[in-house]
Enzyme design. Structure first.
Site, PDB file in Angstrom:
ATOM      1  N   LYS A  15     -40.751  -8.177  32.166  1.00 35.63           N
ATOM      2  CA  LYS A  15     -39.155  -8.326  32.514  1.00 35.63           C
ATOM      3  C   LYS A  15     -38.719  -6.851  32.988  1.00 35.63           C
ATOM      4  O   LYS A  15     -38.327  -6.942  34.194  1.00 35.63           O
ATOM      5  CB  LYS A  15     -38.380  -9.001  31.447  1.00 35.63           C
ATOM      6  N   ARG A  90     -29.968 -14.184  25.628  1.00 36.58           N
ATOM      7  CA  ARG A  90     -31.042 -14.435  24.909  1.00 36.58           C
ATOM      8  C   ARG A  90     -30.528 -15.679  23.858  1.00 36.58           C
ATOM      9  O   ARG A  90     -31.269 -16.140  22.988  1.00 36.58           O
ATOM     10  CB  ARG A  90     -31.157 -13.231  23.920  1.00 36.58           C
ATOM     11  N   ARG A 129     -47.881  -1.004  25.359  1.00 37.23           N
ATOM     12  CA  ARG A 129     -46.772  -0.381  25.925  1.00 37.23           C
ATOM     13  C   ARG A 129     -46.394   1.076  25.609  1.00 37.23           C
ATOM     14  O   ARG A 129     -46.317   1.188  24.436  1.00 37.23           O
ATOM     15  CB  ARG A 129     -45.623  -1.357  25.703  1.00 37.23           C
ATOM     16  N   ARG A 161     -42.236   2.360  21.564  1.00 37.52           N
ATOM     17  CA  ARG A 161     -40.847   1.967  20.813  1.00 37.52           C
ATOM     18  C   ARG A 161     -41.063   1.879  19.511  1.00 37.52           C
ATOM     19  O   ARG A 161     -42.104   1.000  18.991  1.00 37.52           O
ATOM     20  CB  ARG A 161     -40.495   0.652  21.740  1.00 37.52           C
ATOM     21  N   ARG A 172     -40.327 -10.929  16.618  1.00 39.27           N
ATOM     22  CA  ARG A 172     -39.780 -11.195  18.015  1.00 39.27           C
ATOM     23  C   ARG A 172     -40.097 -12.164  18.806  1.00 39.27           C
ATOM     24  O   ARG A 172     -39.157 -13.071  19.352  1.00 39.27           O
ATOM     25  CB  ARG A 172     -39.980  -9.971  18.873  1.00 39.27           C
TER      26      ARG A 172
HETATM   27  P1  ADP Z   1     -38.375  -6.951  25.145  1.00 34.20           P
HETATM   28  O1  ADP Z   1     -38.442  -6.215  26.579  1.00 34.20           O
HETATM   29  O2  ADP Z   1     -39.745  -6.589  24.502  1.00 34.20           O
HETATM   30  O3  ADP Z   1     -38.176  -8.323  25.205  1.00 34.20           O
HETATM   31  P2  ADP Z   1     -35.669  -5.860  24.730  1.00 34.20           P
HETATM   32  O4  ADP Z   1     -35.856  -4.300  25.227  1.00 34.20           O
HETATM   33  O5  ADP Z   1     -35.012  -6.735  26.032  1.00 34.20           O
HETATM   34  O6  ADP Z   1     -37.255  -6.340  24.318  1.00 34.20           O
HETATM   35  O7  ADP Z   1     -34.912  -5.889  23.593  1.00 34.20           O
HETATM   36  C1  ADP Z   1     -35.180  -4.963  22.102  1.00 34.20           C
HETATM   37  C2  ADP Z   1     -34.328  -5.539  21.368  1.00 34.20           C
HETATM   38  O8  ADP Z   1     -33.080  -5.140  21.551  1.00 34.20           O
HETATM   39  C3  ADP Z   1     -34.469  -7.057  20.654  1.00 34.20           C
HETATM   40  O9  ADP Z   1     -35.509  -7.201  19.887  1.00 34.20           O
HETATM   41  C4  ADP Z   1     -33.209  -7.188  20.230  1.00 34.20           C
HETATM   42  O10 ADP Z   1     -33.155  -6.483  18.831  1.00 34.20           O
HETATM   43  C5  ADP Z   1     -32.250  -6.277  21.032  1.00 34.20           C
HETATM   44  N1  ADP Z   1     -31.678  -7.121  22.094  1.00 34.20           N
HETATM   45  C6  ADP Z   1     -31.730  -6.632  23.462  1.00 34.20           C
HETATM   46  N2  ADP Z   1     -31.247  -7.538  24.222  1.00 34.20           N
HETATM   47  C7  ADP Z   1     -30.438  -8.387  23.562  1.00 34.20           C
HETATM   48  C8  ADP Z   1     -29.482  -9.575  23.585  1.00 34.20           C
HETATM   49  N3  ADP Z   1     -29.410  -9.984  24.791  1.00 34.20           N
HETATM   50  N4  ADP Z   1     -28.895 -10.237  22.555  1.00 34.20           N
HETATM   51  C9  ADP Z   1     -29.459  -9.580  21.222  1.00 34.20           C
HETATM   52  N5  ADP Z   1     -30.290  -8.757  20.889  1.00 34.20           N
HETATM   53  C10 ADP Z   1     -30.661  -7.901  21.929  1.00 34.20           C
HETATM   54  P1  ADP Z   2     -40.787  -7.092  28.740  1.00 28.45           P
HETATM   55  O1  ADP Z   2     -39.584  -6.211  29.407  1.00 28.45           O
HETATM   56  O2  ADP Z   2     -40.527  -8.412  29.247  1.00 28.45           O
HETATM   57  O3  ADP Z   2     -40.719  -6.633  27.251  1.00 28.45           O
HETATM   58  P2  ADP Z   2     -42.685  -5.128  30.087  1.00 28.45           P
HETATM   59  O4  ADP Z   2     -42.123  -5.124  31.393  1.00 28.45           O
HETATM   60  O5  ADP Z   2     -42.072  -3.845  29.104  1.00 28.45           O
HETATM   61  O6  ADP Z   2     -42.156  -6.331  29.204  1.00 28.45           O
HETATM   62  O7  ADP Z   2     -44.074  -5.282  29.961  1.00 28.45           O
HETATM   63  C1  ADP Z   2     -44.760  -4.986  28.736  1.00 28.45           C
HETATM   64  C2  ADP Z   2     -45.932  -4.191  28.794  1.00 28.45           C
HETATM   65  O8  ADP Z   2     -47.059  -4.998  29.731  1.00 28.45           O
HETATM   66  C3  ADP Z   2     -45.624  -2.976  29.704  1.00 28.45           C
HETATM   67  O9  ADP Z   2     -46.740  -2.049  28.836  1.00 28.45           O
HETATM   68  C4  ADP Z   2     -46.268  -3.080  31.010  1.00 28.45           C
HETATM   69  O10 ADP Z   2     -46.742  -1.820  31.625  1.00 28.45           O
HETATM   70  C5  ADP Z   2     -47.386  -4.176  30.871  1.00 28.45           C
HETATM   71  N1  ADP Z   2     -47.282  -5.337  32.014  1.00 28.45           N
HETATM   72  C6  ADP Z   2     -46.175  -5.826  32.712  1.00 28.45           C
HETATM   73  N2  ADP Z   2     -46.494  -6.493  33.674  1.00 28.45           N
HETATM   74  C7  ADP Z   2     -48.000  -6.584  33.465  1.00 28.45           C
HETATM   75  C8  ADP Z   2     -48.894  -7.485  34.010  1.00 28.45           C
HETATM   76  N3  ADP Z   2     -48.294  -8.311  35.218  1.00 28.45           N
HETATM   77  N4  ADP Z   2     -49.849  -7.505  33.810  1.00 28.45           N
HETATM   78  C9  ADP Z   2     -50.414  -6.517  32.871  1.00 28.45           C
HETATM   79  N5  ADP Z   2     -49.774  -5.648  32.136  1.00 28.45           N
HETATM   80  C10 ADP Z   2     -48.354  -5.949  32.593  1.00 28.45           C
END
Ligand code: ADP
Ligand code: ADP
Ligand code: ZN
Length: 214
Positions: A15, A90, A129, A161, A172
């Protein structure tokens, strides 16, 4: 035309990676609640103090905290013509609240893009990541920086992270299934969802999302 878009998908789906590119192409702000909450934690604000323990445990930050952050962000002028949400909403409660906020401003959602990735890939993506303070993110294998551990964009040192550990990732994913996955149905009933295959290369996913937005 306005673009009001939500990117849905499990943790690690891509995302954040896609949101940066798509928001740039469309000229709309990328609104990541995860990035905003991490910044609040780093700055030690009231929101950060409330959010930190939930984030480190892989749990959702309470809706009222997140909704406060989102409400404020949406009042900023750059969000008037559109936005791309990444990681929000979410929960069904957050989705309902977003609906009310938009309705009050006479606005509506245009698209919900669901990024679909096999579960076994998610753990590999998240464990590889690497982040930079400047906002750039990498993957040790799939999207490596030119010099290991160093940001291409700013030369900063990359870090992992705090919640990207295997145990927290499992939590998660469980939270995603229980709280967030139901939003696919929620928005499908409104006719807004396009699902794209996120299990392919980064550029291919971008192309699929752009096609889905047309
Ligand atoms: P990922 O990209 O791995 O899905 P995020 O960066 O979106 O993770 O979120 C990391 C953490 O921040 C989540 O595990 C949660 O604790 C918190 N968080 C982010 N967005 C939300 C949301 N919309 N509602 C509740 N918690 C959130
Ligand atoms: P999210 O925000 O949904 O948690 P990220 O965009 O941070 O996901 O991506 C998670 C990890 O996977 C990062 O290290 C990113 O560089 C890698 N990644 C993202 N898209 C792809 C893809 N299409 N193929 C392989 N690796 C990817
Ligand atoms: Zn950097």
């Amino acid at each position: 035309m306005g673009h009001r878009i939500i990117l849905l998908g499990p943790p690690g789906a891509g995302k954040g990676t896609q949101a940066k590119v798509i928001a740039g192409k469309l000229g709309i702000p990328h609104i990541s609640t995860g990035d905003m909450l991490r910044s609040a934690v780093a700055r030690g604000t009231e929101v950060g103090k409330k959010a930190q323990s939930y984030m480190n445990a892989g749990l959702l930050v309470p809706d009222e905290v997140v909704l406060g952050v989102v409400r404020e962000r949406l009042t900023q002028p750059d969000a008037a013509a559109g936005f791309l949400f990444d990681g929000f909403p979410r929960t069904v409660e957050q989705a309902d609240a977003l609906g009310v906020i938009l309705e009050q401003g006479g606005r509506h959602l245009d698209n919900v893009i669901n990024i679909d990735v096999p579960e076994e890939d998610l753990v590999l993506r998240i464990s590889g990541r690497r982040m930079c303070k400047c906002g750039a993110s990498y993957h040790v294998k799939y999207s490596p920086p030119k010099i290991a551990g160093i940001c291409d964009a700013c030369g900063g040192e990359l870090y992992q992270r705090a919640d990207d550990t295997e145990a927290t990732v499992r939590e998660r994913l469980a939270v995603y299934k229980k709280e967030t996955k139901p939003l696919i149905d929620y928005y499908s009933r409104k006719g807004l969802v396009r699902t794209v295959d996120g299990g392919v290369g980064i550029d291919q996913v971008t192309a699929a999302i752009m096609a889905a937005l047309e």
